[in-house]
Scaffold this active site. Structure first.
Site, mmCIF file in Angstrom:
data_model
loop_
_atom_site.group_PDB
_atom_site.id
_atom_site.type_symbol
_atom_site.label_atom_id
_atom_site.label_comp_id
_atom_site.label_asym_id
_atom_site.label_seq_id
_atom_site.Cartn_x
_atom_site.Cartn_y
_atom_site.Cartn_z
ATOM 1 N N GLY A 83 7.428 -18.228 -18.551
ATOM 2 C CA GLY A 83 8.142 -19.472 -18.824
ATOM 3 C C GLY A 83 7.774 -20.583 -17.869
ATOM 4 O O GLY A 83 7.661 -21.753 -18.270
ATOM 5 N N ASP A 84 7.607 -20.267 -16.599
ATOM 6 C CA ASP A 84 7.298 -21.310 -15.615
ATOM 7 C C ASP A 84 5.905 -21.901 -15.794
ATOM 8 O O ASP A 84 5.777 -23.107 -16.037
ATOM 9 C CB ASP A 84 7.478 -20.753 -14.203
ATOM 10 C CG ASP A 84 8.933 -20.748 -13.775
ATOM 11 O OD1 ASP A 84 9.586 -21.792 -13.856
ATOM 12 O OD2 ASP A 84 9.420 -19.688 -13.355
ATOM 13 N N PRO A 85 4.839 -21.108 -15.677
ATOM 14 C CA PRO A 85 3.518 -21.735 -15.847
ATOM 15 C C PRO A 85 3.293 -22.249 -17.255
ATOM 16 O O PRO A 85 2.609 -23.260 -17.453
ATOM 17 C CB PRO A 85 2.538 -20.614 -15.487
ATOM 18 C CG PRO A 85 3.296 -19.352 -15.728
ATOM 19 C CD PRO A 85 4.714 -19.675 -15.354
ATOM 20 N N GLY B 48 4.713 -25.625 -17.328
ATOM 21 C CA GLY B 48 3.900 -26.543 -16.530
ATOM 22 C C GLY B 48 2.628 -26.962 -17.219
ATOM 23 O O GLY B 48 2.263 -28.147 -17.238
#
Length: 800
Positions: free
Chosen positions: A546-548, A551
């Site tokens: 989910g994070d990268p 981004g």
């Protein structure tokens, strides 16, 4: 229409990655023509009509003689996934193309890049994800190392890295339109996948540790829990969240035991904690607990299947699922603009539907700046960076790699979590400047230390925004506005500024204020429900994608907004929701659900079309990924088996039941058993070499140490990581003032007409404060006054 309607893109039909990269352009209005062969197309051959998702808004022409040459004369971008030898054989050598079309951008989107010893290797999603260490880390918190590491569902790594490729291609195209200077963007999906493997590169390069899919999670509780009506993903990061959970549960006696009093104790007693918590969770409703838990500021998310995802209130409220002109429901984009640029204007075309056509008309433009091969594509773009932790910093890092001048605003009072993690090299004092995890995702940036709460900070923000092209933030929805820096506040300072916000659920909708950590994205978006061993339980992927994923999606959307502003004079507002950024890439799972009416479940390393498609043990927790995507590849595999002296195995593999794609898929268990027996006990490196020499897609499932090396343990400071990553510049060693020259991830693309590699190491906290303030016009006396009024923490005011 605007958006990217000023661009003309050729997609040379190949695999899923090139198709998705081109789709990103087409869905924003670019004129994309897909040039494809008459006899076979990998994307059209995929099950469940996946091409109807991947080819929206495109036109299609057959690759008849002269068609490609005629299109190239008016194209801005050519996207292909051919290895260097195949590109040259097809007349698409980048140097020759640029000699004929100096303003063209050639975007080669290949697994390994066009340089290095693996450049000509055969590759698939399976071999890519395992060679990057991403696969080796999955499934998360595995309990049995005798089971193989597994890939994520569908072409997940390929799709994620294709978004990064699209951002790099678009930045190069924007420069070409400004300057007339074309480019070859040599993109490596391996490099892009390896660099987002969470904390593992920092552990390997800074401490010599080898992250594993096995063992207890770093935080507890963390996992997927079975409730009475479905699955729920939950991660507890802070002690305050644990106390809130205990209160929500009614303070049961077990939860107040000393063995669960703090984070280290909960991790040490993880088995007992999971036992108690699982019993409690089993009595709850996942749907209800998600809502109640979020009201208690607990990061809970439903583990949706496809049939549940489409009914979600937040996605419905934001209109995520959309309908194409043929009436087919499809996933929407991973980002939102406040402009009507993204739309499904045309359904995926039949093959060759636009034969005899040409480019759509557009207004003629002339370069506005000189061609300068010493400058990167986004050089001159200024980014005011309010982000922290992972998703936001990864977005701005990609922009910085492309040449943007990124100024990171940091508060010493509220340090970024990645400056506080335990990834300091042995013998180096643990400070905010020595953490390896921060260095992974913040190279090429500058740092300005500021206290946003101080009244005097407004003067600094005002000047920074006035001198910026882009503002990026990833606070909870509404946080920046509460500080007086909402979208309209920023536009009042600079009407041309592009404002980019990253959050868990988006800036509006019923869940806008809900919490989301990286694992929430995969759970909510339907990825985890289809991840795991075949026939088994849903499992988290080895990295919190989910994070990268958020981004890199934000990075593409930002570059698109920059290009659209230059071409059309409109400064967009960009809203990127984590759950939508991941859901935008689950098209394969969605198309399977639409075709069958059944939500896809876990498949392990298997593929719905191809066999063999697996990961086989050569030794104790040592694995080789192997896939055959054609009958010719399978025959080559049988030849390698025979040449190894295993005539009996080769004879079995040569049986008629395995002669066709359908036959191999129908007899996959027997096929895997035969290959598993042949592989076991053999030298993995020798197998890899022999199979690749025969044109068979194979790769070792590499661990983080095998990818990045253990420089913290190498007194001679030599590279010890993967040979291919080293060859394409992915093992960078910038000279950091505190930790020295240690390996950090490099840039996953190489440019022909611009500098390559990192420009600077990650910054020290506040390292560039004075430098940046001077650039935006503050005199020394004014800086001293700002410090005296508390806007510049850590800076000692000059004596009166």
């Amino acid at each position: 229409m605007a958006g990217l309607s000023h661009l003309r893109v050729i997609e040379l039909a190949g695999g899923v990655g090139a198709a998705y990269s081109a789709k990103l352009f087409a869905d924003l209005g670019a004129d994309v023509i897909r040039v494809e062969a008459r006899d076979h197309d990998l994307v059209r051959a995929r099950p469940y009509e996946v091409h109807r998702w991947l080819n929206t808004n495109k036109r299609s022409m057959f690759a008849e003689p002269g068609v490609l040459d005629a299109l190239l004369a008016g194209a801005d971008l050519l996207i292909h996934d051919l290895a260097p030898g195949a590109a040259t054989a097809a007349g698409l050598d980048a140097e020759e193309l640029l000699a004929r079309h100096p303003a063209l951008v050639v975007g080669s989107c290949t697994a390994y890049g066009h340089g290095g010893p693996w450049a000509e290797h055969a590759a698939t999603e399976l071999t890519l994800i395992h060679a990057s260490s991403w696969g080796n880390l999955s499934p998360a918190a595995a309990t049995d190392l005798a089971q193989p590491p597994i890939k994520a569902p569908g072409h997940h790594a390929t799709l994620m890295t294709a978004i990064v490729a699209a951002a790099a291609f678009l930045a190069a195209v924007d420069r070409a339109q400004r300057s007339g200077l074309g480019e070859h963007v040599d993109f490596s999906s391996l490099g892009a996948a390896a660099r987002i493997c969470e904390t593992s590169p920092a552990g390997a390069a800074f401490q010599g540790t080898n992250a594993s899919r096995a063992g207890v999670r770093s935080l507890m509780p963390w996992g997927i829990y079975e409730c009475r009506d479905g699955l729920l993903q939950f991660i507890c990061v802070e002690d305050a969240q644990w106390r809130s959970l205990v209160e929500l549960m009614g303070s049961p006696e077990w939860a107040t035991m000393e063995v669960f009093a703090d984070a280290p104790s909960r991790r040490e007693n993880a088995d007992l904690l999971q036992l108690y918590l699982s019993e409690w969770m089993a009595e709850q409703s996942a749907a209800e607990l998600f809502l109640v838990g979020q009201q208690h500021r607990l990061c809970m998310a439903p583990v949706y299947r496809m049939d549940q995802l489409v009914r979600d209130e937040q996605l419905q409220g934001r209109g995520f699922f959309v309908t194409d002109p043929d009436g087919r429901t499809l996933p929407g984009p991973g980002y939102r603009f406040d402009q009507p640029w993204w739309a499904l204007r045309a359904a995926a075309p039949p093959a060759g539907a636009d034969d005899g056509g040409t480019w759509l008309p557009r207004a003629a433009t002339a370069p506005s700046e000189p061609a300068d091969p010493t400058r990167r594509p986004l050089e001159g773009l200024r980014v005011c960076d309010f982000t922290w932790i992972w998703a936001g910093p990864y977005c701005t890092q990609l922009l910085a790699h492309l040449g943007a001048e990124v100024v990171r605003l940091e508060s010493p009072e509220y340090l970024c979590l990645f400056r506080r993690m335990p990834f300091h090299p042995p013998g180096v004092e643990a400070t905010p400047d020595s953490d390896g995890l921060f260095q992974l995702y913040n190279s090429d940036k500058r740092s300005l230390a500021i206290d946003l709460r101080a009244d005097a900070a407004r003067e600094i923000i005002h000047r920074l925004v006035a001198n910026s092209d882009v503002v990026v933030e990833n606070f909870a929805a509404g946080t920046l506005a509460a500080l007086g820096y909402g979208v309209e506040d920023l536009r009042a300072i600079n009407p041309d500024v592009i404002v980019v916000s990253l959050s868990g659920f988006g800036q509006d909708g019923p869940y806008a204020q809900y919490m989301a950590y990286g694992p929430s994205g995969g759970a909510f978006a339907g990825l985890y429900a289809a991840n795991g061993y075949e026939g088994g339980q849903a499992a988290e992927t080895g990295i919190a994608i989910g994070d990268p994923g958020t981004g890199l999606t934000a990075a593409f959307a930002t570059v698109a907004a920059v290009s659209a502003r230059r071409a059309h004079g409109v400064a967009a507002r960009v809203d990127v929701a984590m759950v939508e950024a991941i859901a935008a890439t689950i098209g394969e799972l969605w198309m399977q659900f639409e075709a069958t009416g059944e939500a896809p479940g876990p498949m392990g390393n298997r593929d719905p079309q191809w066999a063999p498609h697996g990961v086989y043990a050569t030794g104790e927790d040592e694995w080789l990924a192997l896939a055959c995507t054609s009958d010719a590849q399978y025959r080559a595999l049988v030849g390698v088996v025979a040449a190894s002296g295993a005539g009996d195995v080769a004879a079995e593999l040569g049986e008629e039941r395995f002669a066709t794609e359908a036959g191999r898929k129908a007899n996959e268990d027997a096929l895997d058993a035969a290959l598993g027996g042949w592989v076991h006990g053999k030298d993995r490196a020798e197998l890899f070499a022999a199979l690749q020499a025969a044109g068979v897609a194979a790769a070792p499932s590499l661990s983080p140490l095998e990818v990045w090396g253990g420089d913290a343990l190498a007194p001679d400071n030599r590279h010890h990581g993967n040979e291919q990553l080293a060859a394409i510049g992915m093992l960078e060693r910038p000279d950091h003032p505190v930790t020295g020259r240690r390996v950090v991830p490099g840039v996953p693309w190489r440019l022909r007409n611009a500098p390559n590699g990192l420009r600077r190491p990650a910054p020290l906290l506040g390292q560039h404060t004075d430098e940046v303030l001077a650039e935006v016009g503050f005199a020394e006396a004014e800086v001293a006054d700002l410090a005296a009024r508390g806007a510049l923490p850590g800076r000692t005011p000059e004596p009166a």
